[in-house]
Design a protein around this motif. Sequence first.
Motif, PDB file in Angstrom:
ATOM      1  N   ALA A 119       0.831  -1.200   0.000  1.00  0.00           N
ATOM      2  CA  ALA A 119       0.000   0.000   0.000  1.00  0.00           C
ATOM      3  C   ALA A 119       0.870   1.257   0.000  1.00  0.00           C
ATOM      4  O   ALA A 119       0.504   2.270  -0.610  1.00  0.00           O
ATOM      5  CB  ALA A 119      -0.920   0.003   1.210  1.00  0.00           C
ATOM      6  N   THR A 120       2.021   1.192   0.657  1.00  0.00           N
ATOM      7  CA  THR A 120       2.925   2.345   0.695  1.00  0.00           C
ATOM      8  C   THR A 120       3.456   2.666  -0.692  1.00  0.00           C
ATOM      9  O   THR A 120       3.546   3.834  -1.073  1.00  0.00           O
ATOM     10  CB  THR A 120       4.107   2.046   1.643  1.00  0.00           C
ATOM     11  N   ILE A 121       3.773   1.630  -1.456  1.00  0.00           N
ATOM     12  CA  ILE A 121       4.291   1.834  -2.818  1.00  0.00           C
ATOM     13  C   ILE A 121       3.215   2.465  -3.692  1.00  0.00           C
ATOM     14  O   ILE A 121       3.476   3.415  -4.427  1.00  0.00           O
ATOM     15  CB  ILE A 121       4.770   0.495  -3.407  1.00  0.00           C
ATOM     16  N   ILE A 122       2.009   1.950  -3.611  1.00  0.00           N
ATOM     17  CA  ILE A 122       0.905   2.495  -4.405  1.00  0.00           C
ATOM     18  C   ILE A 122       0.633   3.944  -4.021  1.00  0.00           C
ATOM     19  O   ILE A 122       0.447   4.809  -4.883  1.00  0.00           O
ATOM     20  CB  ILE A 122      -0.360   1.633  -4.233  1.00  0.00           C
ATOM     21  N   LEU A 123       0.633   4.229  -2.734  1.00  0.00           N
ATOM     22  CA  LEU A 123       0.389   5.587  -2.257  1.00  0.00           C
ATOM     23  C   LEU A 123       1.478   6.541  -2.733  1.00  0.00           C
ATOM     24  O   LEU A 123       1.191   7.657  -3.177  1.00  0.00           O
ATOM     25  CB  LEU A 123       0.290   5.590  -0.738  1.00  0.00           C
ATOM     26  N   SER A 124       2.722   6.105  -2.676  1.00  0.00           N
ATOM     27  CA  SER A 124       3.814   6.973  -3.116  1.00  0.00           C
ATOM     28  C   SER A 124       3.747   7.227  -4.619  1.00  0.00           C
ATOM     29  O   SER A 124       4.031   8.331  -5.077  1.00  0.00           O
ATOM     30  CB  SER A 124       5.170   6.386  -2.727  1.00  0.00           C
TER      31      SER A 124
END
Length: 43
Positions: free
Chosen positions: A2-7
């Motif tokens: 989720a962090t990768i998608i958000l970034s």
Amino acid sequence: MATIILSVLIFGGAGVIVYRKIKNGASCEDCDCGCPVKEEQSK
């Protein structure tokens, strides 16, 4: 994950905004603030 998608969404959105600013021909004269680029252009 989720962090990768958000970034990607954050940096992608920022990239689109910067691209639109450049594409629209925004120049330093449109900005009332002082920046190093504006000072360098006035010399």
